[in-house]
Each structure stands twice: as C-alpha cells, then as structure tokens.
Write a protein that holds these residues in place. Structure first.
Motif, short mmCIF file in Angstrom:
data_model
loop_
_atom_site.label_atom_id
_atom_site.label_comp_id
_atom_site.label_asym_id
_atom_site.label_seq_id
_atom_site.Cartn_x
_atom_site.Cartn_y
_atom_site.Cartn_z
N TYR A 199 0.85 -1.20 0.00
CA TYR A 199 0.00 0.00 0.00
C TYR A 199 0.88 1.25 0.00
CZ TYR A 199 -3.52 3.40 1.54
OH TYR A 199 -4.36 4.49 1.64
N ALA A 200 1.89 1.25 0.86
CA ALA A 200 2.78 2.41 0.95
C ALA A 200 3.53 2.64 -0.36
CB ALA A 200 3.76 2.24 2.11
N LEU A 201 4.01 1.57 -0.98
CA LEU A 201 4.72 1.70 -2.25
C LEU A 201 3.79 2.23 -3.36
CD1 LEU A 201 6.80 -1.61 -2.24
CD2 LEU A 201 7.70 0.71 -2.00
N THR A 202 2.57 1.75 -3.38
CA THR A 202 1.60 2.23 -4.38
C THR A 202 1.29 3.70 -4.16
OG1 THR A 202 0.63 0.02 -4.57
CG2 THR A 202 -0.71 1.87 -5.32
N TYR A 203 1.14 4.11 -2.90
CA TYR A 203 0.91 5.51 -2.59
C TYR A 203 2.07 6.37 -3.09
CZ TYR A 203 0.87 9.75 0.32
OH TYR A 203 0.93 11.04 0.77
N LEU A 204 3.30 5.96 -2.81
CA LEU A 204 4.46 6.73 -3.26
C LEU A 204 4.50 6.81 -4.78
CD1 LEU A 204 7.38 5.63 -0.91
CD2 LEU A 204 5.71 7.45 -0.60
N GLU A 205 4.18 5.72 -5.44
CA GLU A 205 4.19 5.72 -6.91
C GLU A 205 3.14 6.69 -7.47
OE1 GLU A 205 3.89 2.61 -10.69
OE2 GLU A 205 3.70 1.88 -8.63
N HIS A 206 1.94 6.65 -6.91
CA HIS A 206 0.88 7.55 -7.37
C HIS A 206 1.25 9.00 -7.12
CE1 HIS A 206 -2.45 4.23 -7.12
NE2 HIS A 206 -1.65 4.09 -8.15
N TRP A 207 1.83 9.26 -5.94
CA TRP A 207 2.26 10.62 -5.63
C TRP A 207 3.34 11.10 -6.59
CZ3 TRP A 207 7.19 12.21 -3.94
CH2 TRP A 207 7.28 13.55 -3.61
N HIS A 208 4.29 10.23 -6.86
CA HIS A 208 5.38 10.58 -7.78
C HIS A 208 4.86 10.85 -9.18
CE1 HIS A 208 9.32 10.51 -9.66
NE2 HIS A 208 8.90 9.56 -10.48
N ASN A 209 3.95 10.01 -9.64
CA ASN A 209 3.40 10.19 -10.99
C ASN A 209 2.58 11.47 -11.09
OD1 ASN A 209 4.60 7.80 -11.79
ND2 ASN A 209 2.76 6.57 -11.51
#
Length: 214
Positions: A199-209
């Motif tokens: 979940y945390a990795l997906t959040y970081l990826e969405h934020w970065h994108n």
C-alpha cells in the motif's frame, strides 16, 4: 464481558485517515542495538522483518524525493536518561556505544535528516516536525521499532501534529507478536491507518506520478 466488536459499534475506526498531498517517512530506532543479535535487545524476528521491508520502502522513497527522517536513541550517561525500566537501554544506549549506530541498510547520511531522540517519539523535542513543515509534508509513514513503545508514541505525536498517519504493519516490529498486533489494532481504531508495504509503495508511486504530471 463486552462484545468484542463494541469498539466498532461505538464508531471507532469508521473514518479512514487516507493520504494527503505529500508524504514523509520517519524511521524510528533501527539502530544496531535492535537489529544486531549480538546486543541484548537485538535481532527480534518481527524487527528484522520490518527492517527488510523498510529498506525496500526507503529505496523507492529516496528515488522519488520523499523526505526521510531517521533517528536513534542515545544518551551521554544515565544521568541524562529518563527513568527507563530496561537494563539494556541503561547499559548500552550511550553515545560511545556501537549499539546506537544506525543500521546502514536503512540509513543514508547524504539524504536523511538524522536526529538523536531522548524519549519514545521521534517528534519529541527534535527538529522533525519543522523539517516536515519546510518540506510541506502532510502525510507521515511510520516505520521502525518497537511497535508497543516508540512506534506508538511516534504515531500519537504524528496524529497530534495533525499529520495523516500511516503505519505499514510489515515495516514495524516488536519483541513479541501479541503486543505488536494489539497496539496496531488500538492505533488503527483511533489515530492512524494500518496498511502494508505494498500500500505504501503504491501511494508513493501515485504521488510521484502525479507530481511528474504537474
């Protein structure tokens, strides 16, 4: 005996914290005293699992430019300490003792803000909150050890500072599993969203994108 779902019936945990506009990560006490089995407090299986998962999270976070605050707990001498009831803390958590060195798997001295904390919370009388203010962080991901002590205290302080607070269950650890589970359940009822590494990795990826698109 009260219904085991009585908290739920009274609306505890009904509203998710969610994520905000910018994440920051705190890494609590992954010092060798907890991650190296040669020391009295070191090498607990849940802590080592948390260390491995936090290493994965931080690799992505630093690549994306997410602010990271890392800490240890250390003192000049027993006179400076609070009234710890743990002999191993009193005997080894000294500035000149190798057990207070941060584990190199989770610490990047060229990237992370480092603070030496004196109490359970990474926010207590440190510069972490002001660092996050400068970085415009509104969502804090809590990692480290131990869940029932410094993770709990850090999470409550993050909540008190009005951060959206996430705890990836597999990025925090404790000496025993029951206190780990009990404290996460209790924190999740009141103050934080208990999530996982993915979940945390997906959040970081969405934020970065999203940042890349602006």
């Amino acid at each position: 005996m009260a219904d085991q779902d009585d908290y739920k019936h009274r609306s505890y945990g009904e509203i998710p914290v969610g994520t905000g506009l910018k994440p920051g990560i705190v890494v609590v006490d992954f010092q060798k005293g907890f991650t190296d089995a040669q020391y009295p407090l070191g090498g607990a299986p849940l802590v080592m699992r948390a260390l491995e998962n936090t290493e994965k999270l931080l690799k992505v976070a630093r690549a994306y430019g997410v602010p990271v605050a890392n800490c240890n707990t250390a003192y000049m001498n027993e006179r400076e300490m609070p009234y710890w009831k743990i002999t191993a803390v009193r005997d080894t958590f000294r500035h000149d003792h190798p057990s207070v060195e941060l584990d190199p798997r989770i610490y990047d001295p060229d990237y992370d803000l480092f603070v030496c904390k004196k109490g359970p919370s990474i926010f207590f009388e440190t510069d972490v909150a002001s660092f996050f203010t400068k970085e415009r962080v509104d969502t804090v991901i809590v990692t480290g050890c131990n869940t029932s002590g410094c993770i709990r205290a850090t999470s409550i302080d993050a909540f008190s500072h009005r951060y959206r607070t996430l705890i990836p269950e597999d990025c925090v650890g404790d000496i025993e599993e029951q206190p780990h589970r009990d404290n996460l359940r209790d924190l999740g009822r009141r103050y934080v969203d208990v999530v996982d590494l993915q979940y945390a990795l997906t959040y970081l990826e969405h934020w970065h994108n999203a940042k890349a698109d602006t």
